[in-house]
Design an enzyme around this catalytic site. Sequence first.
Site, PDB file in Angstrom:
ATOM      1  N   SER A   1       0.832  -1.194   0.000  1.00 25.53           N
ATOM      2  CA  SER A   1       0.000   0.000   0.000  1.00 25.53           C
ATOM      3  C   SER A   1       0.878   1.260   0.000  1.00 25.53           C
ATOM      4  O   SER A   1       1.623   1.481  -0.950  1.00 25.53           O
ATOM      5  CB  SER A   1      -0.960  -0.051   1.193  1.00 25.53           C
ATOM      6  OG  SER A   1      -1.983   0.900   1.078  1.00 25.53           O
TER       7      SER A   1
ATOM      8  N   ASP B   1     -10.131  -5.724  -3.290  1.00 25.54           N
ATOM      9  CA  ASP B   1      -9.566  -4.652  -2.467  1.00 25.54           C
ATOM     10  C   ASP B   1     -10.478  -3.429  -2.539  1.00 25.54           C
ATOM     11  O   ASP B   1     -10.697  -2.866  -3.614  1.00 25.54           O
ATOM     12  CB  ASP B   1      -8.166  -4.317  -3.001  1.00 25.54           C
ATOM     13  CG  ASP B   1      -7.379  -3.407  -2.081  1.00 25.54           C
ATOM     14  OD1 ASP B   1      -7.980  -2.497  -1.482  1.00 25.54           O
ATOM     15  OD2 ASP B   1      -6.152  -3.590  -1.988  1.00 25.54           O
TER      16      ASP B   1
ATOM     17  N   HIS C   1      -7.282  -6.147   0.919  1.00 24.93           N
ATOM     18  CA  HIS C   1      -6.111  -5.311   1.189  1.00 24.93           C
ATOM     19  C   HIS C   1      -5.337  -5.754   2.433  1.00 24.93           C
ATOM     20  O   HIS C   1      -4.374  -5.119   2.826  1.00 24.93           O
ATOM     21  CB  HIS C   1      -6.579  -3.862   1.378  1.00 24.93           C
ATOM     22  CG  HIS C   1      -5.517  -2.821   1.216  1.00 24.93           C
ATOM     23  ND1 HIS C   1      -4.930  -2.525   0.008  1.00 24.93           N
ATOM     24  CD2 HIS C   1      -4.944  -1.982   2.121  1.00 24.93           C
ATOM     25  CE1 HIS C   1      -4.054  -1.555   0.162  1.00 24.93           C
ATOM     26  NE2 HIS C   1      -4.029  -1.209   1.441  1.00 24.93           N
TER      27      HIS C   1
END
Length: 286
Positions: free
Chosen positions: A150, A226, A259
């Site tokens: 991320s 996600d 995620h």
Amino acid sequence: MTVETIASQRCFEGEQLRLKHRADSLDCDMHFSLYLPPAARGGEVPLLYWLSGLTCTDENFVQKAGAQRYAAEHGVAIVAPDTSPRGDDVPDDPEGAWDFGYGAGFYVNATEAPWDRHYRMYDYITEELPILLAEHFAVDTGRASIFGHSMGGHGALVIALRNPARYQSVSAFAPIVAPSQCPWGEKALGRYLGEDRESWKNYDACALIEAGALQLPLLVDQGEADNFLEEQLKTPLLEAACQATGYEATIRRQSGYDHSYFFISSFIGSHIAFHARALEQSLAED
């Protein structure tokens, strides 16, 4: 430089360490975690840098990803620094938001007050931390690769693309590939770097590739379930930038994955193997 050992645990016949030191580049005390595989007892081993995402510390990855097993098998060390400077003198988001300030350093060198005194994570990762590691541990910082998740995936891509001679490979899980074009990035870059969007391009992976970044082995995994994919991560922009410039990258869409660290732990073995191959090839070419 002095380093204090906070914790040490045996793990897959290697050693998982948590450490603390004074970081001059950040003007504060910093923690980082370091896994040394059993091979490190016989001499220096290659090094993987792991950069974590928003709200994380140095501990999330080492506790949740399951990376130590694969690091031990491949004989590589993994260092996981914290995601921002911290301390009583370090400013945080005045509204207490989770996507800026503490836990959200975005791996940039801030140029705007009051952030510029402490928020220099780019220098910390690329300059100060490698020197400290080489001085105190059996790691070969000249044989290194970098990966992250991320915000940390953004950091890994940017740092590798700007310093291709320092890293043999780069990979990322669900990276923020174009922070100048998403809300998280616009908030962070605008506050850390100011209003000049041209300066933001130095910390934007898509912009760096479009500007002619040198080729490195590059692997990205992105979960198709996600929740942040469309608004924040924008993987199609990376795919388009690579296609437009001929930059070779393996970008994998993983059906059903979100995620979280459940996603990371599912594919961490293939990422470490990817880096191990690149590191072995670099040794063979020396």
